[in-house]
Write an enzyme that holds these catalytic residues in place. Structure first.
Site, PDB file in Angstrom:
ATOM      1  N   TYR A   1      -1.613  -1.110  10.940  1.00 21.36           N
ATOM      2  CA  TYR A   1      -1.939  -1.665   9.610  1.00 21.36           C
ATOM      3  C   TYR A   1      -0.809  -1.317   8.637  1.00 21.36           C
ATOM      4  CZ  TYR A   1      -3.482  -1.535   4.814  1.00 21.36           C
ATOM      5  OH  TYR A   1      -3.515  -1.680   3.449  1.00 21.36           O
TER       6      TYR A   1
ATOM      7  N   SER B   1       0.831  -1.208   0.000  1.00 26.31           N
ATOM      8  CA  SER B   1       0.000   0.000   0.000  1.00 26.31           C
ATOM      9  C   SER B   1       0.862   1.253   0.000  1.00 26.31           C
ATOM     10  CB  SER B   1      -0.888  -0.013   1.256  1.00 26.31           C
ATOM     11  OG  SER B   1      -1.515   1.237   1.441  1.00 26.31           O
TER      12      SER B   1
ATOM     13  N   LYS C   1       2.335  -3.713   6.587  1.00 29.22           N
ATOM     14  CA  LYS C   1       2.699  -3.701   5.158  1.00 29.22           C
ATOM     15  C   LYS C   1       4.207  -3.481   5.011  1.00 29.22           C
ATOM     16  CE  LYS C   1      -1.314  -4.517   3.424  1.00 29.22           C
ATOM     17  NZ  LYS C   1      -1.573  -5.837   2.809  1.00 29.22           N
TER      18      LYS C   1
HETATM   19  C1  WQD Z   1      -9.698   8.917   1.451  1.00 25.10           C
HETATM   20  C2  WQD Z   1      -9.898  10.399   1.738  1.00 25.10           C
HETATM   21  C3  WQD Z   1     -10.193  10.894   4.064  1.00 25.10           C
HETATM   22  C4  WQD Z   1     -13.996   8.825   4.554  1.00 25.10           C
HETATM   23  C5  WQD Z   1      -6.827   3.980   3.371  1.00 25.10           C
HETATM   24  C6  WQD Z   1      -5.631   3.160   3.745  1.00 25.10           C
HETATM   25  C7  WQD Z   1      -5.012   2.586   2.495  1.00 25.10           C
HETATM   26  C8  WQD Z   1      -6.055   1.809   1.755  1.00 25.10           C
HETATM   27  C9  WQD Z   1      -7.179   2.749   1.347  1.00 25.10           C
HETATM   28  C10 WQD Z   1      -6.196  -0.480   2.451  1.00 25.10           C
HETATM   29  C11 WQD Z   1      -9.138  10.872   2.976  1.00 25.10           C
HETATM   30  C12 WQD Z   1     -11.453  11.234   3.273  1.00 25.10           C
HETATM   31  C13 WQD Z   1     -12.813   9.333   4.026  1.00 25.10           C
HETATM   32  C14 WQD Z   1     -15.030   9.717   4.942  1.00 25.10           C
HETATM   33  C15 WQD Z   1     -13.680  11.574   4.235  1.00 25.10           C
HETATM   34  N1  WQD Z   1      -6.577   0.778   2.558  1.00 25.10           N
HETATM   35  N2  WQD Z   1     -12.675  10.677   3.867  1.00 25.10           N
HETATM   36  N3  WQD Z   1     -14.837  11.056   4.763  1.00 25.10           N
HETATM   37  O1  WQD Z   1      -7.312   6.854   4.200  1.00 25.10           O
HETATM   38  O2  WQD Z   1      -6.554   7.444   1.825  1.00 25.10           O
HETATM   39  O3  WQD Z   1      -6.416   5.081   2.607  1.00 25.10           O
HETATM   40  O4  WQD Z   1      -7.740   3.242   2.596  1.00 25.10           O
HETATM   41  O5  WQD Z   1      -5.349  -0.940   1.740  1.00 25.10           O
HETATM   42  O6  WQD Z   1      -3.970   1.736   2.877  1.00 25.10           O
HETATM   43  O7  WQD Z   1      -4.679   4.006   4.356  1.00 25.10           O
HETATM   44  O8  WQD Z   1      -8.642   6.093   2.173  1.00 25.10           O
HETATM   45  O9  WQD Z   1     -11.030   6.199   1.587  1.00 25.10           O
HETATM   46  O10 WQD Z   1     -10.366   6.190   4.053  1.00 25.10           O
HETATM   47  O11 WQD Z   1      -9.950   8.219   2.673  1.00 25.10           O
HETATM   48  O12 WQD Z   1     -13.527  12.785   4.083  1.00 25.10           O
HETATM   49  O13 WQD Z   1     -16.121   9.318   5.438  1.00 25.10           O
HETATM   50  O14 WQD Z   1     -11.270  10.622   2.001  1.00 25.10           O
HETATM   51  O15 WQD Z   1      -9.953  11.893   5.044  1.00 25.10           O
HETATM   52  O16 WQD Z   1      -8.709  12.183   2.737  1.00 25.10           O
HETATM   53  P1  WQD Z   1      -7.199   6.487   2.760  1.00 25.10           P
HETATM   54  P2  WQD Z   1     -10.068   6.626   2.658  1.00 25.10           P
END
Ligand code: WQD
Length: 337
Positions: free
Chosen positions: A150, A125, A154
């Protein structure tokens, strides 16, 4: 060539099994059904006309893993997705994450090192980069101290594979995903998050369906053009295709090192507000959202430099954010119908 896909009933795993079967590979799936159901097998069969072999098995059971490899002794390639992957949960339950994500990997590698040769694709990741200094992010950007157990699993996983490959006949490719989104065009498989979705896109599509009152946008005070955080959203089908290309590279012994690393992204960053706009465009619905404080542990921006994947791996993402959002929305409507 029989290929083992661990976590093959999961979101990225199931899409990869489809692409493997489309390319004529014989697939056997291991899944412990902790975050997927056997119904996904029907979806895979509906798309490819073939139901993959499936063994319900928990990779934390060392003896069970050993018995599996005795039974399926013709497995020479493994794509390893099976892992716990919720960032927040990993902070609350670190030992669950270290036991599941690390022990499972070790037991798999202990079996593969017995073989005359083995090809291993690891689901890593972009989280290993933390907040990278320079955008777009290249594979030689420094791996920074993980922001969560997590992410640490990785990083540790990559190190375990690298050290093991040095002294065994295992050849490996580490695929560092950016943000996987979307669903297969057949609408037979897609993302099925259990409980309240942690990730942005499933939360958006569930809000679009009225299952959630509104989306919380976690912060609009980031140093980005519109103040919301930027990520590289890659269509899961593009991601799945990259796994088949990577596996073939190892089977054909085209790898230049025992362990190679590739970033898998589109190379384009999109902000949370841009993702919302994309959803509104493809769904023709207004998405209710509220600006909330930043989420603990989130980074400002991450998007991939795709040169190495394009030029060395010979893979390039084809599908756009709008296509990903449209497929995710279509899937959500089907699942809730
Ligand atoms: C994306 C953006 C949030 C939810 C994580 C893991 C990564 C992979 C993908 C597993 C961010 C914003 C999110 C919400 C929001 N996982 N957000 N409201 O955190 O980039 O990555 O998931 O492999 O390893 O780190 O993904 O989709 O959670 O967030 O504003 O209800 O959307 O702050 O900026 P992230 P995400």
């Amino acid at each position: 060539m029989k290929v083992l896909v661990t976590g093959g009933l999961g979101f990225i795993g199931s899409h990869t099994v489809v692409e493997l079967q489309n390319e004529g590979f014989e697939v056997v799936i291991i899944d412990n059904l902790s975050n997927a159901t056997e119904d996904v097998l029907k979806g895979i069969a509906a798309i490819t006309g073939k139901t993959p072999l499936f063994e319900k098995l928990d990779l934390r059971e060392k003896a069970a893993v050993h018995d599996f490899f005795k039974k399926h002794n013709d497995v020479t390639g493994v794509i390893h997705f099976a892992a716990s992957k919720a960032v927040g949960e990993s902070v609350e339950q670190p030992l669950l994450y270290y036991e599941n994500n690390i022990n499972s990997l070790i037991y798999l590698l202990q079996e593969l090192q017995q073989k005359p040769e083995a090809s291993f694709i690891f689901s890593s990741s972009c989280t290993v980069y933390g907040q990278a200094e320079k955008m777009p992010i290249t594979e030689d950007a420094p791996v920074q101290t993980a922001m969560s157990p997590y992410g640490n699993t990785k990083q540790i996983g990559e190190e375990i594979i690298t050290d093991t490959a040095k002294v065994t006949n295992i050849r490996a490719i580490l695929l560092r995903y950016f943000n996987p989104v979307g669903a297969h065009s057949s609408n037979e498989i897609g993302e099925l998050p259990l409980g309240v979705p942690q990730n942005l896109v499933p939360f958006i599509t569930q809000t679009g369906m009225g299952l959630r009152k509104e989306l919380s946008v976690f912060g609009d005070d980031y140093p980005t053009p519109d103040g919301t955080a930027v990520r590289d959203y890659i269509h899961v089908v593009d991601l799945a295709k990259a796994h088949v290309i990577a596996l073939k590279r190892l089977f054909d012994k085209k790898n230049l090192q025992k362990v190679e690393t590739f970033n898998l992204g589109t190379g384009t960053g999109s902000s949370v507000l841009e993702v919302i706009n994309s959803f509104e465009k493809v769904s023709d619905k207004k998405l209710p959202y509220k600006i909330m404080p930043r989420r603990e542990g989130d980074i400002t921006e991450a998007y991939a430099n795709t040169d190495k994947a394009n030029n060395v791996l010979g893979w390039k993402a084809q599908l756009s954010l709008d296509e990903a959002m449209a497929s995710a929305w279509k899937w959500e409507q089907k699942v809730r119908s």
